[in-house]
Enzyme design. Structure first.
Site, PDB file in Angstrom:
ATOM      1  N   ARG B   8     -39.734 -43.687 -32.505  1.00 44.32           N
ATOM      2  CA  ARG B   8     -39.596 -43.132 -31.191  1.00 44.32           C
ATOM      3  C   ARG B   8     -40.712 -44.055 -30.075  1.00 44.32           C
ATOM      4  O   ARG B   8     -40.458 -44.328 -29.128  1.00 44.32           O
ATOM      5  CB  ARG B   8     -39.820 -41.751 -31.043  1.00 44.32           C
ATOM      6  CG  ARG B   8     -41.135 -41.183 -31.638  1.00 44.32           C
ATOM      7  CD  ARG B   8     -41.227 -39.806 -31.180  1.00 44.32           C
ATOM      8  NE  ARG B   8     -42.279 -39.113 -31.972  1.00 44.32           N
ATOM      9  CZ  ARG B   8     -42.853 -37.893 -31.826  1.00 44.32           C
ATOM     10  NH1 ARG B   8     -42.523 -37.545 -30.491  1.00 44.32           N
ATOM     11  NH2 ARG B   8     -43.778 -37.434 -32.582  1.00 44.32           N
ATOM     12  N   GLU B  56     -27.095 -31.813 -20.327  1.00 46.61           N
ATOM     13  CA  GLU B  56     -26.830 -33.294 -20.683  1.00 46.61           C
ATOM     14  C   GLU B  56     -25.409 -33.911 -20.363  1.00 46.61           C
ATOM     15  O   GLU B  56     -25.185 -34.595 -20.321  1.00 46.61           O
ATOM     16  CB  GLU B  56     -27.089 -33.173 -22.392  1.00 46.61           C
ATOM     17  CG  GLU B  56     -28.269 -32.853 -22.843  1.00 46.61           C
ATOM     18  CD  GLU B  56     -28.633 -31.324 -22.887  1.00 46.61           C
ATOM     19  OE1 GLU B  56     -28.009 -30.712 -22.200  1.00 46.61           O
ATOM     20  OE2 GLU B  56     -30.028 -30.990 -22.925  1.00 46.61           O
TER      21      GLU B  56
END
Ligand SMILES: Cc1ncc(C[n+]2csc(CCOP(=O)(O)OP(=O)(O)O)c2C)c(N)n1
Lengths: 281, 314
Positions: B8, B56
């Site tokens: 990440r 989302e």
């Protein structure tokens, strides 16, 4: 309920204090979980489980119990602490939070934890399930009521507004939503200046046909009055917009998005416990 | 000790790099910037970062619109939400028209920082592998993440990038060249073939070491691109030893194990075993007990290899 052992406000305040201590200790021990969101919801949850909900901790699956859904499921540890203090399972079990094979999962799991009425964790889904319970009560001719707690960041999900529309369309006066309006989400909008997760939720829910009550979500009198008022409303669902402080009770975490899911180190735990144990006034 | 990197973190750094080089690159985030590390782009180029709220479905729709006017949106949220919450939006306005959207599945697999079954993603590879037009990539380490992101920008079309949360050793050397659709042989061997994807290939390499200690020579193939699948490399790897173990931090149904079984079933049948989640959701816990309970450690991979070898010799 005319049980003489019904806790009064001073007792509720003490229970809330214990619950906050449980929460902070469990998160520190687990080295995981969320911090700010559980702490903002404590008084609301304590008022629900110690005064409002018609429940029986000895029979968590009793069919006619009132239902509660923690739609902002990342605050699970707050619900577990309240359920433990209410007698659903031993307080010591909170120390298994987030550990392998534990009933205290990171997000509420209705098949694992006694007292959890609906699984959650993916935001935005609890209010819909609450509608299902409220409609179910109507179809079955039962008088139980359904309560759903949602977050202000969570209220950005479209599904919340799909549910808001359907709940009022079906005139669900046996459904109460509680907005934990702590004004902070995980990261949110920080530039050029911080913005609220949601502005004027009172106007938005009213426009969707809900009865709206706005209160201080840390004031037990106000919370209990709001629950009473919600029972008088006919023909529409009620939302209690509870103004709260994220991280409430731990001064260095209050109002800070950085403490959304931070784990306190040993020193921070000591500081937090010192503040929580200290009695005001 | 080998250098360690979090996928990440490399993702956040590379996003900044790509946005600095190419003015079409933007990022949409679902209120997880501090977890997925898109906050690095927010700090470096606030005008190229769009916080889309905890919403989302809308976010993926917005990305489709951006791609249709020439931007290259990277849409970032946890793998569980990318692959499930916004799936119809991805299907209708991104995959079907083949729009140039790059979607990220952060915190994939079961090692998600103790968040448990709601946040673990054990079926995202199955979902995207079954979706026409979508390229799916699961890198082994930080080096491959960075290269894959550059390749994604060069490629015109929808790409799913599956990432992990915690620091892991760097495997790929400086000379490595990631190519979409190409598998890489990490170790030659003659007794058994281990095929991995994503970070789980690292546990195949560890398993190969365990097996070597017992005198067993393992061939290790890393499959970073689940689609398009490198059929030739998989068949060659199977032919090299005649026995195959696949391994993934994902369900064995329809992910790498499923893909390899399909390919070998049609092209080159050999006995095989699949390491991965066996039709189950996960739970909250730290990484080591999860890997142990759900059978994903190097030891589990090595044990599966031995079972196949024993069967062959009887
Ligand atoms: C669908 C979905 N998207 C993203 C997340 C990740 N997430 C967990 S908590 C959170 C912020 C929630 O904010 P809010 O609803 O305001 O909760 P609170 O401040 O009360 O903790 C986010 C983005 C999630 N759990 N579910």
């Amino acid at each position: 309920m005319n049980d003489p052992s019904i806790p009064g406000i001073p007792q509720l305040i003490e229970i809330a204090r214990s619950v906050r201590i449980d929460i902070v200790q469990a998160i520190h021990h687990a080295k995981g979980g969320h911090f700010g969101g559980p702490l903002s919801a404590v008084e609301l949850l304590v008022a629900l489980y110690f005064r409002e909900l018609n429940i029986d901790p000895v029979h968590p699956q009793w069919e006619d119990r009132d239902r509660f859904i923690l739609s902002k499921g990342h605050s699970a540890i707050a619900l577990y602490a309240v359920l433990a203090e209410r007698g659903y399972f031993p307080v010591e079990e909170l120390m298994t939070f987030d550990a392998i094979d534990s009933r205290m999962q990171g997000h509420p799991d209705m098949k694992q934890t006694p007292g959890v009425d609906m699984s959650s964790g993916s935001l935005g889904q609890g209010l819909s399930a609450g509608i299902g319970m409220a409609l179910g009560a109507r179809v079955l001719g039962k008088s139980f009521r359904t309560y759903v707690m949602i977050g202000d960041g969570e209220s950005q999900e479209g599904q919340i507004w799909e549910a808001a529309f359907i709940a009022s369309r079906y005139q669900l006066d046996n459904l109460v939503a509680i907005l934990d309006y702590n004004k902070v989400q995980q990261f949110g909008w920080q530039y050029p200046e911080p913005l609220l997760p949601i502005d004027h939720p009172e106007e938005k829910f009213a426009a969707f046909g809900w009865h709206v009550i706005e209160i201080d979500g840390h004031d037990f009198n106000a919370i209990l009055n709001a629950f009473d008022q919600a029972k008088m409303v006919k023909g529409k669902p009620t939302i209690i917009i509870a103004h709260t402080v994220k991280g409430k009770g731990v001064s260095f975490a209050e109002g800070k998005y950085q403490w959304h899911a931070k784990v306190p180190n040993d020193e921070e735990l000591t500081l937090a416990l010192a503040e929580l144990v200290r009695r005001e006034g | 000790m080998a250098q360690e990197l979090s996928q990440r973190v490399v993702f956040g750094e590379t996003l900044v790099e790509l946005a600095s080089q190419d003015s079409r690159v933007v990022c949409l985030d679902g209120d997880l910037a501090t977890s997925t590390r898109t906050d690095m782009l927010f700090k470096a180029h606030p005008d190229r970062f769009f916080m889309m709220g905890i919403a989302e479905q809308n976010m993926f729709g917005v990305a489709a619109g951006m791609a249709s006017v020439g931007l290259i949106p990277f849409v970032s949220t946890f793998a569980c939400f990318t692959a499930k919450r916004a799936l119809d939006q991805i299907r209708i306005v991104i995959a079907q028209p083949g729009l140039n959207v790059k979607f990220i599945g952060a915190y994939s697999g079961i090692l998600t920082g103790k968040t448990g079954k709601t946040h673990q993603s054990v079926e995202d590879l199955t979902v995207f592998r079954a979706m026409p037009n979508v390229v799916s990539i699961a890198p082994i380490d930080g080096v491959e993440v960075r290269q894959a992101m550059h390749a994604m920008v060069e490629y015109d079309g929808p790409v799913y990038l599956r990432l992990t949360r915690d620091p892991m050793p760097v495997i790929m050397g400086d000379s490595y060249q990631f190519q979409i659709g190409k598998a890489v042989t990490l170790r030659e061997g003659k007794d058994i073939t281990l095929i991995g994807t994503g970070e789980q290939t690292q546990r195949c390499l560890d398993a190969a070491n365990l097996l070597a200690a017992d005198g067993i020579s393992a061939f290790v193939l890393h499959v970073p691109t689940l689609k398009p699948l490198d059929v030739e490399a998989i068949v060659n790897a199977a032919a090299a030893t005649g026995l195959v173990v696949t391994a993934e931090d994902h369900s064995i149904l329809g992910g790498l194990g499923g893909a390899v079984a399909e390919v070998l079933g049609e092209e080159y049948p050999v006995p095989m075993k699949r390491i991965g989640l066996r039709d189950t959701f996960g739970e909250s816990a730290s990484n080591a007990p999860l890997l142990e309970k759900y059978g994903l450690t190097a030891r589990h991979v090595a044990a599966a290899a031995k079972t196949l070898l024993e069967k062959r010799s009887t």
